[in-house]
Design a protein around this motif. Structure first.
Motif, mmCIF file in Angstrom:
data_model
loop_
_atom_site.group_PDB
_atom_site.id
_atom_site.type_symbol
_atom_site.label_atom_id
_atom_site.label_comp_id
_atom_site.label_asym_id
_atom_site.label_seq_id
_atom_site.Cartn_x
_atom_site.Cartn_y
_atom_site.Cartn_z
ATOM 1 N N SER A 106 46.669 36.716 47.720
ATOM 2 C CA SER A 106 48.047 36.755 47.209
ATOM 3 C C SER A 106 48.316 35.544 46.321
ATOM 4 C CB SER A 106 49.060 36.826 48.349
ATOM 5 O OG SER A 106 49.005 35.665 49.127
ATOM 6 N N LYS A 107 47.866 34.381 46.752
ATOM 7 C CA LYS A 107 48.041 33.173 45.953
ATOM 8 C C LYS A 107 47.225 33.248 44.664
ATOM 9 C CE LYS A 107 47.512 28.187 46.045
ATOM 10 N NZ LYS A 107 47.062 27.032 46.804
ATOM 11 N N GLU A 119 48.747 35.696 42.137
ATOM 12 C CA GLU A 119 49.941 35.090 41.547
ATOM 13 C C GLU A 119 49.554 34.051 40.491
ATOM 14 O OE1 GLU A 119 53.286 32.398 43.526
ATOM 15 O OE2 GLU A 119 53.149 34.398 44.410
ATOM 16 N N GLU A 120 48.571 33.211 40.800
ATOM 17 C CA GLU A 120 48.113 32.191 39.850
ATOM 18 C C GLU A 120 47.460 32.820 38.615
ATOM 19 O OE1 GLU A 120 48.696 28.960 39.899
ATOM 20 O OE2 GLU A 120 49.792 29.146 41.775
ATOM 21 N N ARG A 143 48.213 35.703 37.295
ATOM 22 C CA ARG A 143 49.309 36.233 36.475
ATOM 23 C C ARG A 143 49.970 35.133 35.657
ATOM 24 N NH1 ARG A 143 49.477 41.241 37.390
ATOM 25 N NH2 ARG A 143 49.340 42.249 39.419
ATOM 26 N N ASP A 191 48.189 44.684 41.272
ATOM 27 C CA ASP A 191 47.707 43.663 42.198
ATOM 28 C C ASP A 191 46.305 43.995 42.676
ATOM 29 O OD1 ASP A 191 50.087 42.312 41.983
ATOM 30 O OD2 ASP A 191 50.863 42.941 43.935
ATOM 31 N N PRO A 206 52.634 38.934 48.288
ATOM 32 C CA PRO A 206 52.455 37.977 47.191
ATOM 33 C C PRO A 206 53.300 36.736 47.463
ATOM 34 C CG PRO A 206 52.873 40.170 46.352
ATOM 35 C CD PRO A 206 53.104 40.231 47.834
ATOM 36 N N GLY A 207 52.704 35.598 47.224
ATOM 37 C CA GLY A 207 53.416 34.354 47.431
ATOM 38 C C GLY A 207 53.342 33.827 48.848
#
Length: 101
Positions: free
Chosen positions: A52-53, A56-57, A59, A69, A93-94
């Motif tokens: 998830s991290k 996100e990074e 993106r 995702d 996410p996150g």
């Protein structure tokens, strides 16, 4: 095929190359490598990466908010497994699961 602790059998360096290239077509390899190295945490049990991290990074780095995702996680996980990282497929996410360990 014998089991190798660093290379996942589904991503064998010769047999899975076409699959890996098809999944990673949307992303630049250098971006994937940078994200895996930046997000992998060094623990006594080995390097661990939270998907998830990492997604996100990725993106934020690429500006790609259109790819799914799943596509991003698949590409990142293949690179992470090749780099000898354990992969955590956390759902939200996150989520900062690694920080809580």
């Amino acid at each position: 095929m014998s089991w190798n602790p660093i290379v996942h059998p589904a991503v064998d360096c010769f047999e899975g190359m076409a699959l890996a290239e098809a999944v990673m077509d949307s992303f630049e390899l250098i971006d994937l490598l940078c994200i895996v190295d930046a997000c992998a945490s060094d623990r006594s049990a080995g390097r661990l990466i939270s998907m998830s991290k990492a997604v996100e990074e990725l993106r934020v780095l690429t500006g790609d908010f259109v790819s799914s995702d799943e596509a991003a996680a698949n590409a990142l996980s293949q690179v992470a497994l090749k780099r000898g990282c354990a992969v955590l497929f956390d759902e939200q996410p996150g989520a900062d699961i690694v920080g809580e360990l």
